[in-house]
Design an enzyme around this catalytic site. Structure first.
Site, PDB file in Angstrom:
ATOM      1  CB  ILE A 152      -0.888  -0.005   1.247  1.00  0.00           C
ATOM      2  CG1 ILE A 152      -2.016  -1.087   1.298  1.00  0.00           C
ATOM      3  CG2 ILE A 152      -1.808   1.304   1.352  1.00  0.00           C
ATOM      4  CD1 ILE A 152      -2.617  -1.330   2.121  1.00  0.00           C
TER       5      ILE A 152
ATOM      6  N   GLY B  47       0.774  -5.350   0.853  1.00  0.00           N
ATOM      7  CA  GLY B  47      -0.518  -5.520   0.531  1.00  0.00           C
ATOM      8  C   GLY B  47      -0.423  -6.533  -0.832  1.00  0.00           C
TER       9      GLY B  47
ATOM     10  CG  ASP C 297      -3.071  -7.947   2.367  1.00  0.00           C
ATOM     11  OD1 ASP C 297      -3.015  -8.720   3.552  1.00  0.00           O
ATOM     12  OD2 ASP C 297      -2.584  -6.668   2.805  1.00  0.00           O
TER      13      ASP C 297
ATOM     14  CD  GLU D 290       0.989  -6.063   5.878  1.00  0.00           C
ATOM     15  OE1 GLU D 290       0.182  -5.871   5.009  1.00  0.00           O
ATOM     16  OE2 GLU D 290       1.844  -6.912   5.919  1.00  0.00           O
TER      17      GLU D 290
ATOM     18  CG  ASP E  47      -5.326  -3.770   7.741  1.00  0.00           C
ATOM     19  OD1 ASP E  47      -4.915  -3.854   6.775  1.00  0.00           O
ATOM     20  OD2 ASP E  47      -5.646  -2.690   8.370  1.00  0.00           O
TER      21      ASP E  47
END
Length: 270
Positions: free
Chosen positions: A70, A120, A123, A143, A151
């Site tokens: 991210i 990310g 993810d 993270e 998350d």
């Protein structure tokens, strides 16, 4: 696919192949996930899912990397503009939903990973159906180094892919691991020597899937995802109900006829 996206590109490299490429398209930022991505991504997947000519989706990154995570500016603005804990929770859940859109998409999604796949990026690939990479690709569940718990899905999906103990170690240390190790862990099904070999291998797998009955492919993805949350008996009941309806489809008749006649089957689009 006429709609333009700020952070993505959609390309059908071979006309009428049924294989469409969804490309993370911020190469100057190593394809860091911008705020636009979280609105663009589910829209693009919805469009591909509802295009009857799309049979397989290949998710890749433009430039030298798949995804560096991210964009830090997104994290900063999200925290600064949240207003309250509940507002921040809603924003996080919206970002989670953008990633989960890959599981809602009926068409199979193949992640083609080269260069960095960080934070990310993990993810995203854990929500894909198939993952392949170059041996020199590098991964990190990053993270904890940013003072966060991952998350957007990694902590939920990664243990199911690589095993709980491996996922715990990777998530708590944030260590970098190679594409070769990703293959050993089971995070990817193949690790190729070069980007060219990766592209060819991904294309071969996508082509193999694209020749199958779209109804059977969609049903298989549905059952696999659903079965993660069911006991074996419940999963068997679910697939029995699904196939009870689909055994009446023309695809079954066509598949049997093609086998008898020793020809390639011609299936209808969804």
């Amino acid at each position: 696919m006429e709609e333009k996206y700020e952070s993505l590109e959609i390309v059908e490299k071979s006309p009428k192949s049924g294989i469409w490429y969804l490309i993370l398209n911020r190469p100057s930022r190593r394809n860091a996930l911008s705020r636009d991505f979280f609105s663009d991504f589910p829209k693009a997947l919805y469009a591909l899912d509802h295009n009857p000519h799309v049979k397989v989706i290949v998710l890749s990154g433009a430039g030298n990397h798949f995804c560096s995570g991210i964009d830090l500016s997104v994290l900063g603005s999200t925290a600064a503009n949240s207003g309250s804990g509940e507002s921040l929770r809603r924003q996080i859940m919206a970002m989670q939903d953008a990633v989960t859109a890959m599981e809602r998409c009926r068409k199979p999604v193949i992640a083609s990973i080269h260069g960095a796949c960080i934070g990310g990026g993990i993810d995203i690939i854990t929500a894909c159906d198939i993952r392949m990479c170059t041996k020199e690709a590098f991964f990190s569940v990053k993270e904890v180094d940013l003072g966060l718990a991952a998350d957007l899905g990694t902590l939920q999906r990664l243990p199911l892919i690589v095993g709980f103990a491996n996922a715990v170690e990777l998530a708590l240390t944030a260590r970098t691991f190679s594409g070769s190790e990703a293959k050993e862990l089971g995070l990817v099904s193949r690790a190729l020597d070069s980007k060219d070999e990766l592209d060819e291998a991904v294309r071969d797998v996508a082509q193999a899937i694209a020749t199958k009955s779209p109804l059977a492919v969609v049903g298989t993805k549905m059952v696999l995802l659903k079965s993660r949350d069911l006991t074996v008996d419940q999963g068997l009941d679910y697939v029995a109900t699904l196939n009870a309806a689909r055994l009446l489809s023309p695809d079954l008749t066509e598949a049997v006829s093609a086998q008898k006649q020793k020809r390639k089957p011609l299936f209808s689009n969804l």
